[in-house]
Scaffold this motif. Structure first.
Motif, short mmCIF file in Angstrom:
data_model
loop_
_atom_site.label_atom_id
_atom_site.label_comp_id
_atom_site.label_asym_id
_atom_site.label_seq_id
_atom_site.Cartn_x
_atom_site.Cartn_y
_atom_site.Cartn_z
N ALA A 2 98.17 102.05 -35.35
CA ALA A 2 99.60 102.20 -35.06
C ALA A 2 99.85 102.10 -33.56
O ALA A 2 99.11 102.67 -32.76
CB ALA A 2 100.09 103.54 -35.58
N TYR A 3 100.87 101.33 -33.20
CA TYR A 3 101.23 101.16 -31.80
C TYR A 3 102.67 101.62 -31.59
O TYR A 3 103.50 101.60 -32.50
CB TYR A 3 101.11 99.69 -31.40
N ASP A 4 102.96 102.03 -30.36
CA ASP A 4 104.32 102.42 -30.01
C ASP A 4 105.21 101.21 -29.72
O ASP A 4 106.42 101.23 -30.01
CB ASP A 4 104.31 103.35 -28.79
N LEU A 5 104.62 100.16 -29.14
CA LEU A 5 105.40 98.98 -28.73
C LEU A 5 105.05 97.74 -29.53
O LEU A 5 105.94 96.97 -29.91
CB LEU A 5 105.18 98.72 -27.23
N LEU A 6 103.79 97.51 -29.76
CA LEU A 6 103.37 96.30 -30.45
C LEU A 6 103.79 96.34 -31.91
O LEU A 6 103.73 97.39 -32.56
CB LEU A 6 101.85 96.13 -30.34
N GLY A 7 104.23 95.19 -32.40
CA GLY A 7 104.71 95.13 -33.77
C GLY A 7 106.15 95.56 -33.93
O GLY A 7 106.68 95.60 -35.04
N LYS A 8 106.81 95.84 -32.81
CA LYS A 8 108.21 96.27 -32.84
C LYS A 8 109.09 95.20 -32.17
O LYS A 8 108.68 94.55 -31.21
CB LYS A 8 108.39 97.58 -32.06
N ASN A 9 110.29 95.04 -32.68
CA ASN A 9 111.23 94.12 -32.05
C ASN A 9 111.83 94.74 -30.79
O ASN A 9 111.90 95.96 -30.66
CB ASN A 9 112.35 93.75 -33.03
N PHE A 10 112.25 93.90 -29.88
CA PHE A 10 112.85 94.36 -28.63
C PHE A 10 113.74 93.26 -28.09
O PHE A 10 113.72 92.12 -28.56
CB PHE A 10 111.75 94.70 -27.61
N THR A 11 114.53 93.58 -27.09
CA THR A 11 115.39 92.58 -26.46
C THR A 11 114.68 92.00 -25.25
O THR A 11 114.45 92.72 -24.27
CB THR A 11 116.72 93.21 -26.01
N PRO A 12 114.31 90.72 -25.28
CA PRO A 12 113.63 90.12 -24.12
C PRO A 12 114.51 90.18 -22.88
O PRO A 12 115.74 90.05 -22.97
CB PRO A 12 113.40 88.68 -24.57
N PRO A 13 113.91 90.38 -21.71
CA PRO A 13 114.70 90.60 -20.50
C PRO A 13 115.53 89.40 -20.06
O PRO A 13 116.49 89.57 -19.30
CB PRO A 13 113.65 90.94 -19.44
N ASP A 14 115.18 88.19 -20.51
CA ASP A 14 115.95 87.02 -20.08
C ASP A 14 116.95 86.55 -21.13
O ASP A 14 117.57 85.50 -20.98
CB ASP A 14 115.00 85.87 -19.72
N LEU A 15 117.11 87.32 -22.19
CA LEU A 15 117.97 86.89 -23.30
C LEU A 15 119.42 86.74 -22.87
O LEU A 15 120.08 85.75 -23.17
CB LEU A 15 117.85 87.89 -24.45
N HIS A 16 119.92 87.72 -22.13
CA HIS A 16 121.33 87.68 -21.73
C HIS A 16 121.61 86.47 -20.84
O HIS A 16 122.66 85.83 -20.94
CB HIS A 16 121.71 88.98 -21.02
N ALA A 17 120.66 86.15 -19.97
CA ALA A 17 120.85 84.98 -19.10
C ALA A 17 120.96 83.71 -19.91
O ALA A 17 121.76 82.82 -19.60
CB ALA A 17 119.69 84.88 -18.11
N LYS A 18 120.19 83.62 -20.98
CA LYS A 18 120.21 82.41 -21.80
C LYS A 18 121.51 82.28 -22.59
O LYS A 18 122.10 81.19 -22.66
CB LYS A 18 119.02 82.39 -22.75
#
Length: 801
Positions: A2-18
């Motif tokens: 079990a991981y805290d971050l891996l395997g979880k969705n997140f908002t990539p930091p450059d998404l808003h710019a795109k």
């Protein structure tokens, strides 16, 4: 695990710019004094430039300079792709460049330049070149590839005469290997297929063309380009520009698609830098869609022949494979050898022979395109597996399961091992999601001229490397800076793999910053973003860098608070005593102490085994905090295989040759899933590319004059939203790879090949078992097959309309 971050969705930091349009691609940059560059390219498929008169263009107000091949001292040696040339090898080959105040003026100046040519022999068909007395694509020879000297190879007339009509001749190869007893394996088979096939060459058609901006300042070249990798291209770009890597600042924060063609340096991007140096002005080169077709790389085509033996239970008993690769005019890529390796893994034959020859043609340069070789061979061989299943009376899924590799599988000429393989699990998961048994039973149902049919396909690509560097930094404000040389090819792998460092440091993701996209930001030496390697390779680099940081955190705590480093643990962005959690330091405090201690703690001293780029980057951040930096020396044995399975249902109209895709399911064997949403999009987008490869994308060249007939996206033609189902299902085999510290491996390539194969198999199924042995399968071909008419092309013709 079990991981805290891996395997979880997140908002990539450059998404808003795109999504807001704020992302700056290479042609979005502007610099004071900037001028524009335009390229004059060859109108002929093969010629020699005998004279250039640029006087009229240079006399035009606002024209700043002309650059010719004679001025280029950094051109790669033959048969490498050139920056500019006096012997153009394909229509569209760059000959010279003009710089002017505006693009319109530069284009007008090109019209004023007089170039005279001597026409030379050309070919767009490898077999024509191999025939005795056939034309060579280059004056120096007709055969070349990676690690292979340019040479001339001609087969004998007897070689061609020995082949039956429509069958690939098999003259002397330039490469050959084998294992096992192929003849005995074929003799023991219940069914033996001997099939000739053609897979078309096709352009990469990256949505962002190869535009670039360059200027010089204080002896350094600043270059803004479009590459899918960040650190990896720098040595190659520097060589093309004529500087040391330390004197190149390379910015590629965003890349609008590359699909393998922008994995490393490419000669065209040196043009604005060389022109800028000549005229002492910043230079922007904007490459049009028309120009991108010629200069933007392409997938190699195959003319092949395969003999496969199958036992009564469907097991492959032997394979004999011969590939003639349409290589373009330059070094090209090793698709042909990768194809053979893929066959050896996916079908696990106990005996196999491979022979081949890469032949130069006067068509655009070839380079790696998503699954180079592996996906072409999936398109060629998977329908033949269906054919064998039909003759043996076996289920098409069952014949793939019985041959599918597992973790004990062998691969290639040396029969090496693999790190993990779970293709059977992928097939089972896909069959469940797709409801294979029920849909297969209903395959072939007709409603007037329309037939429903299903198909299944599998594919492979190697998916991981090792030996690269990682760099993380904790600053006195407690922030964690994860420096990555991973490029932004659209998959967010720059951030997905960086999350491993945060996981190891047990840090809040909100407190982490991914530093990337600009070599002046002190980035480590990372492998390029190609070949499905990034997930495996760069999770390892981030892991070792973070582990180095953890070791230093514990060492600082022991120095300040007493005891040994092993007496300490980390959590909550603190390093603390195992015996008393209140006794410890925050990451911010430890970072400040690292600066005070200096030496290895703050980056002033680093390991000797680091790449020179990483050493320079560590020196650049030295003294700013606690620096974790390390080379990936973790063990790895065997090939890291990415494997995928695709399932498809179509409804085909036998009167028009058109079809509708009703459903698609793609399943990946990619180890530990790092980013579910990103993986789902990879599977779907790979399928879209696979659909195009199967039924629409191709080169068309006139053999009489070497001119192309389908330059634009509409004619080429990549699949669009109108060509794919509104929804597609995805799945994965979430079994950790044992040779990656977090269990991850890549999968970006075979998710295309399995979709191509599945669609081709479904089309053949709809036609009652007509196997085209060719890609793409166009509507007229379907209509001709349904009507039992001859096709408009001969079996071995290439670049056909």
């Amino acid at each position: 695990m079990a991981y805290d971050l891996l395997g979880k969705n997140f908002t990539p930091p450059d998404l808003h710019a795109k999504v807001t349009g704020k992302a700056k691609y290479s042609e979005d940059f502007r610099v004071d004094g900037m001028v524009f560059l335009k390229v004059l390219s060859s109108p002929m498929p093969h010629a020699r430039v005998t004279s250039i008169d640029a006087s009229a263009a240079l006399a035009m107000p606002g024209v700043h300079g002309v650059l010719t091949a004679d001025e280029i001292t950094t051109n790669p040696r033959a048969p490498g792709e050139t920056i500019l040339t006096n012997e153009p090898l394909f229509v569209g080959h760059p000959i010279l460049a003009v710089a002017a105040d505006t693009e319109e003026l530069a284009s007008d100046a090109l019209e004023q330049i007089k170039v005279t040519y001597e026409e030379l022999p050309f070919t767009v068909d490898p077999l024509q070149s191999l025939f005795p007395g056939g034309p060579n694509a280059r004056t120096e020879g007709n055969v070349a590839n990676l690690g292979m000297d340019l040479r001339t190879v001609k087969w004998t007339a007897q070689d061609f005469a020995a082949a039956a009509e429509g069958q690939l001749p098999m003259g002397a190869p330039v490469t050959e290997w084998s294992f096992g007893d192929v003849d005995a394996g074929l003799a023991a088979a219940k069914v033996v297929l001997d099939e000739t096939f053609v897979t078309a060459g096709l352009g990469h058609h990256s949505m962002e063309s190869r535009s670039a901006l360059a200027y010089w300042q204080n002896g350094k070249c600043y270059l803004f380009g479009s590459t899918q990798s960040q650190s990896f291209p720098i040595p190659g770009i520097a060589q093309l520009v004529g500087v040391e890597p330390a004197d190149l600042v390379y910015v590629s924060e965003f890349c609008g698609g590359g699909f393998g063609s922008k994995g490393g340096a490419y000669p065209l991007m040196a043009l604005p830098a060389l022109m800028a140096k000549k005229i002492a002005r910043p230079v922007m080169m904007r490459v049009s869609r028309h120009e991108e077709y010629f200069m933007g790389s392409a997938r190699a085509g195959f003319q092949g022949r395969v003999k496969m033996g199958f036992a009564a239970d469907g097991r492959v008993t032997a394979v004999d494979l011969y590939i003639v690769q349409e290589n373009g005019p330059n070094t090209g890529f090793n698709d042909w050898t990768s194809a053979a390796e893929a066959v050896s893994l996916v079908y696990q034959p106990p005996a196999m022979r491979f022979r081949g020859v890469p032949v130069l043609t006067n068509t655009p340069p070839r380079g790696p395109q998503r699954g180079p070789g592996q996906n072409q061979i999936a398109a060629a061989v998977e329908p033949l597996v269906d054919k064998a299943a039909k003759q043996l009376g076996l289920d098409r899924l069952a014949i793939r399961r019985i041959n599918a590799p597992d973790s004990a599988a062998k691969i290639g000429s040396m029969q090496g091992g693999v790190t993990s393989a779970h293709l059977k699990d992928a097939l089972d998961r896909g069959a469940e999601l797709f409801n294979w048994a029920e849909r297969q039973a209903g395959s072939g149902q007709r409603n007037g001229a329309k037939v429903r049919a299903v198909g299944v396909g599998t594919a492979y690509h190697s998916a991981g490397g090792n030996g690269f560097d990682g760099l993380v930094r904790i600053t006195p404000d407690g922030k964690i800076h994860i420096h990555t040389g991973v490029g932004n090819l659209g998959t967010y792998s720059h951030t997905v793999t960086s999350r491993v460092a945060a996981e190891v440091l047990k840090a809040s993701w909100d407190n982490c910053t991914v530093v990337r996209g600009d070599s002046s930001k002190h980035l480590p030496w990372n492998l390029g973003q190609f070949g499905s390697n990034t997930s495996f390779t760069m999770t390892r680099t981030n892991y070792v860098a973070a582990m180095d940081a953890v070791a230093k955190l514990k060492e600082i705590a022991a120095l300040d608070l007493g005891g040994a480093p092993d007496d300490y643990d980390i959590g909550g962005e603190r390093v603390f005593a195992k015996s008393d959690a209140s006794k410890g330091l925050t990451y911010a405090q430890a970072a400040q102490r690292a600066i005070e201690l200096g030496g290895k703690f703050d980056g002033h001293e680093v390991a000797n085994d680091l790449n020179v780029m990483t050493k320079a980057s560590a020196a650049g951040v030295a003294g700013t905090g606690l620096v974790g930096v390390a080379k990936d020396n973790l063990p790895r044995t065997g090939t890291v295989p990415a494997l995928a399975a695709g399932f498809i249902e179509i409804e085909l109209d036998v009167e028009t040759g058109k079809f509708e895709i009703l459903d698609y399911v793609g399943v990946a064997d990619c180890g530990t899933v790092l980013h579910p949403q990103g993986l789902a999009h990879q599977i779907k987008s790979g399928a879209v590319m696979g659909i195009g490869m199967a039924v629409s994308e191709r080169h068309i060249y006139d053999p009489q004059n070497g001119l192309p007939a389908n330059i634009g996206l509409l004619q080429a033609k990549p699949a669009s939203y109108l060509d794919v189902p509104a929804t597609m299902q995805t799945g994965w085999v979430d079994i950790a790879d044992p040779q990656n510290p977090v269990g991850a491996k890549g999968v970006g390539e075979p998710v295309q090949g399995c979709a191509t194969a599945a669609l081709l198999c479904a089309i053949s199924d709809a036609l009652g078992g007509h196997y085209f042995n060719r890609t793409p399968v166009m509507p007229d071909m379907i209509v001709n097959a349904a009507a039992k008419r001859e096709q408009s092309h001969k079996p071995l013709q290439v670049n056909t309309a």
